[in-house]
Design a protein around this motif. Structure first.
Motif, PDB file in Angstrom:
ATOM      1  N   SER A  17       1.347 -39.392 -40.620  1.00  0.00           N
ATOM      2  CA  SER A  17       1.138 -38.376 -41.645  1.00  0.00           C
ATOM      3  C   SER A  17      -0.311 -38.242 -42.069  1.00  0.00           C
ATOM      4  O   SER A  17      -0.728 -37.187 -42.562  1.00  0.00           O
ATOM      5  CB  SER A  17       1.998 -38.686 -42.879  1.00  0.00           C
ATOM      6  N   GLY A 142      11.156 -36.216 -39.940  1.00  0.00           N
ATOM      7  CA  GLY A 142      11.139 -37.047 -41.140  1.00  0.00           C
ATOM      8  C   GLY A 142      10.752 -38.492 -40.928  1.00  0.00           C
ATOM      9  O   GLY A 142      10.922 -39.317 -41.829  1.00  0.00           O
ATOM     10  N   GLN A 143      10.216 -38.821 -39.760  1.00  0.00           N
ATOM     11  CA  GLN A 143       9.731 -40.180 -39.515  1.00  0.00           C
ATOM     12  C   GLN A 143       8.214 -40.210 -39.628  1.00  0.00           C
ATOM     13  O   GLN A 143       7.545 -39.179 -39.508  1.00  0.00           O
ATOM     14  CB  GLN A 143      10.165 -40.661 -38.125  1.00  0.00           C
ATOM     15  N   ASP A 144       7.667 -41.393 -39.865  1.00  0.00           N
ATOM     16  CA  ASP A 144       6.213 -41.537 -40.027  1.00  0.00           C
ATOM     17  C   ASP A 144       5.737 -42.822 -39.341  1.00  0.00           C
ATOM     18  O   ASP A 144       5.387 -43.803 -39.992  1.00  0.00           O
ATOM     19  CB  ASP A 144       5.857 -41.552 -41.517  1.00  0.00           C
TER      20      ASP A 144
END
Length: 336
Positions: A17, A142-144
């Motif tokens: 991100s 939705g993963q980081d």
């Protein structure tokens, strides 16, 4: 432990991100190899640096089938699991399938790519695309993930594309900066390099597409046939890297230029230069550049030119000379 090593340890944990801007674009670095291409595959060290923001990717939902669009490369293709395409498009589709599966992306998406570097030019474009796409796909679902995980996935993509990658391209694409690389027992050992000030170079494009897998395999076959001839050549290239590391840390561009010329001579002996690269080097030095060498796998691709620090007028003169002979070029900055 040095400050540079501590910073790199923290960089491995940096999240995807942090590479995304307010507009949703996710970036990765291209690369230039300053010293040690090809010899790095045979256990010798190499030095390479990242070109920031070279590839930017944004993913959007779509009601249509998944596709990837790269206007700068004139590429617009569907991403089908069972590809009917051949060559580079098929390899790209395989890489994207790997990433979709890894992050369990099942809905159709549109992948938009802004590319500041050409593909098949020795600048690590495929690795930069793999890193940026891996980050973008992960964030979309939705993963980081950390840089370590992204780098591992990009290496898997590079293996699909190049067969026997050193790991250098994907690592630079992921982390950026300036590194000394060396493969030891199949493990890539990295050492961040600290230089006193950013260094400016020109990158000139030969106009001839270079294909890493083909060139690396050709060199490998030559080495297998005559190891007694090629091993000393690779060792000589490794010795140049050691000298270059000292020059870089001292900011000594004059010595660096001499070493670049010697490295190019080794690459010519290796048989990976070409007429267009030689012409670029001749034109550039005639126009005032200190030195240059091919960067990447060769057989075309790009040339790295050293004009000296704070030499904007000289850079412009070299660029004008190259452009007059139909060779495009652009400035790059390498930093810690």
């Amino acid at each position: 432990m040095s400050e540079a090593v501590l910073e790199f340890s923290a960089l491995k944990k940096r999240k995807a991100s942090t590479y995304q801007d307010a507009g949703g674009w996710v970036s990765a670095c291209a690369k230039v190899i300053l010293f040690g291409e090809h010899s790095v595959v045979y256990g010798q060290p190499a030095i390479a640096g990242g070109l920031e923001q070279a590839i930017r990717v944004r993913i959007e939902s779509t009601a249509d089938v998944s596709r990837i669009v790269i206007p700068a490369w004139r590429l617009d293709c569907e991403l089908a699991e069972q590809s009917t395409q051949s060559g580079g498009v098929n390899l790209l589709q395989q890489s994207m399938t790997l990433l979709f599966n890894e992050f369990a992306l099942t809905e159709p998406v549109l992948i938009r790519v802004e590319a500041e570097v050409p593909h098949a030019s020795g600048l690590g474009a495929s690795a930069a695309l793999a890193v940026a796409c891996a980050r973008a796909v992960a964030l979309f679902v939705g993963q980081d993930p950390s840089n370590e995980r992204i780098n591992d996935l990009a290496y898997q993509c590079e293996t699909l594309a190049h067969g026997r990658p050193s790991g250098l391209d994907n690592t630079i694409a992921c982390y950026g900066g300036l590194f000394r690389f060396q493969k030891k027992s199949e493990e890539l050992v990295l050492e961040p390099l600290s230089i006193p000030r950013p260094l400016r170079f020109l990158v000139a494009l030969s106009g001839v597409k270079g294909f890493t897998a083909k060139t690396v395999e050709r060199v490998r076959q030559a080495w297998l046939a005559k190891p007694d001839m090629y091993n000393p050549l690779f060792a000589s290239m490794g010795a140049l890297v050691a000298k270059a590391e000292v020059a870089l840390k001292a900011g000594d561009l004059q010595t660096l230029a001499v070493l670049m010329t010697e490295n190019q001579a080794c690459l010519r002996q290796l048989g990976v230069s070409c007429a267009e690269i030689d012409e670029i080097l001749h034109l550039a030095t005639q126009a005032g550049a200190l030195a240059g060498k091919l960067t990447g796998s060769g057989d075309g691709g790009a040339v790295l030119l050293c004009c000296g620090s704070d030499k904007a007028e000289l850079e412009a003169q070299v660029q004008a000379t190259l452009e007059a002979n139909a060779y495009l070029s652009f400035p790059v900055v390498l930093a810690n």
